[in-house]
Design an enzyme around this catalytic site. Structure first.
Site, short mmCIF file in Angstrom:
data_model
loop_
_atom_site.label_atom_id
_atom_site.label_comp_id
_atom_site.label_asym_id
_atom_site.label_seq_id
_atom_site.Cartn_x
_atom_site.Cartn_y
_atom_site.Cartn_z
CG ASN A 166 -1.88 1.12 1.30
OD1 ASN A 166 -1.55 2.23 0.91
ND2 ASN A 166 -3.08 0.86 1.80
CG HIS A 207 -2.59 5.81 0.00
ND1 HIS A 207 -2.70 7.11 -0.39
CD2 HIS A 207 -3.29 5.09 -0.91
CE1 HIS A 207 -3.43 7.20 -1.47
NE2 HIS A 207 -3.81 5.98 -1.81
CG ASP A 240 -4.46 -6.00 9.13
OD1 ASP A 240 -4.32 -5.97 7.89
OD2 ASP A 240 -5.54 -6.29 9.67
CG PHE A 289 -5.36 5.17 2.34
CD1 PHE A 289 -4.49 5.83 3.18
CD2 PHE A 289 -5.64 3.82 2.61
CE1 PHE A 289 -3.91 5.19 4.27
CE2 PHE A 289 -5.06 3.17 3.69
CZ PHE A 289 -4.19 3.87 4.52
N GLY A 290 -8.80 5.04 1.79
CA GLY A 290 -9.76 4.20 2.51
C GLY A 290 -10.92 5.00 3.09
CG ASP A 325 -7.86 8.61 5.76
OD1 ASP A 325 -8.05 8.10 6.88
OD2 ASP A 325 -6.74 8.64 5.22
P1 IMP Z 1 -5.41 -3.05 5.60
O1 IMP Z 1 -4.74 -2.76 6.88
O2 IMP Z 1 -4.56 -2.64 4.43
O3 IMP Z 1 -5.92 -4.47 5.51
O4 IMP Z 1 -6.64 -2.07 5.51
C1 IMP Z 1 -7.93 -2.40 5.91
C2 IMP Z 1 -8.92 -1.39 5.38
O5 IMP Z 1 -8.89 -0.24 6.17
C3 IMP Z 1 -8.74 -0.95 3.94
O6 IMP Z 1 -10.02 -0.76 3.38
C4 IMP Z 1 -8.04 0.36 4.05
O7 IMP Z 1 -8.35 1.20 2.99
C5 IMP Z 1 -8.59 0.88 5.36
N1 IMP Z 1 -7.58 1.67 6.04
C6 IMP Z 1 -6.40 1.25 6.54
N2 IMP Z 1 -5.74 2.29 7.08
C7 IMP Z 1 -6.53 3.36 6.91
C8 IMP Z 1 -6.36 4.73 7.24
O8 IMP Z 1 -5.35 5.18 7.78
N3 IMP Z 1 -7.39 5.54 6.90
C9 IMP Z 1 -8.52 5.10 6.29
N4 IMP Z 1 -8.72 3.84 5.95
C10 IMP Z 1 -7.71 2.97 6.25
#
Ligand code: IMP
Length: 190
Positions: free
Chosen positions: A9, A11, A68, A148-149, A151
């Site tokens: 990732n 970001h 994670d 991202f995600g 946010d």
């Molecule tokens: P993972 O840790 O990459 O498995 O992320 C899990 C989910 O949470 C994904 O949909 C990411 O986009 C979201 N996510 C992880 N970190 C953040 C963040 O800092 N801000 C917003 N969404 C996040």
């Protein structure tokens, strides 16, 4: 010092890079020839962080850390939690995930939530975990185009802006990931 950050990732890499002091360089998975879609099949956040770090340590024999993250919404009993990435389906579409979250929350007045990050570090075969949490609430509508995600809909406690309305540096000072990274750095320094 150089250390592998086991993530695909971009970001996350840029957020964490901005928090590191000079003298620590992050190495990405492509630099060691590792695929970026690491397995994460655990049903817990620390379990997934460890699974990713162990994959890299076992296959490439390098010290590394992985993280994670999950968004835990209180009125939804901790949903989406460890399933945050695939909340609306296997294509991991952030806009669809956010829409599903806003739809489910529409019937609730309590919009409080938290982000939780666990970093798993493997150093010479020994495993360490560091956790970072930020409390906040889910906004009614998305705002901002940074981050991202989730946010655009997450407003941290004491703020009126969403994470997506902040720079990486501002977000990192108060975020779940930033707080976990501070603990990781304290560990390296001690
Ligand atoms: P993972 O840790 O990459 O498995 O992320 C899990 C989910 O949470 C994904 O949909 C990411 O986009 C979201 N996510 C992880 N970190 C953040 C963040 O800092 N801000 C917003 N969404 C996040």
């Amino acid at each position: 010092m150089e250390i592998v950050f086991a993530t695909g990732n971009a970001h996350k890499i840029s957020e964490v890079s901005e928090l590191l002091p000079e003298g620590i360089r992050l190495i990405g998975l492509p630099e060691i020839g590792c695929p970026t879609d690491l397995p994460e099949t655990s049903d817990t956040i620390p379990g997934n962080a460890l699974q990713k770090a162990r994959y890299v340590y076992e296959h490439f024999g390098v010290n590394c850390f992985a993280e994670d993250t999950g968004l835990e919404v209180y009125a939804l009993h901790g949903e989406p939690g460890v399933y945050s990435a695939r909340y609306a389906g296997d294509d991991k579409d952030p806009a669809a995930n956010t829409r599903k979250l806003l739809d489910k929350l529409a019937a609730h007045s309590d919009r409080s939530a938290r982000f939780r990050t666990v970093i798993a570090l493997i150093l010479e075969g020994r495993e360490y975990l560091f956790e970072g949490i930020v409390e906040g609430r889910i906004a009614e509508t998305p705002a901002g185009d940074g981050g991202f995600g989730y946010d655009p809909v997450f407003v941290p406690e004491g703020e009126t802006r969403s994470f997506a309305q902040m720079s990486n540096k501002e977000k990192g000072r108060i975020s779940h990931r930033g707080r976990a990274v501070v603990k990781l750095l304290d560990f390296f320094q001690s």
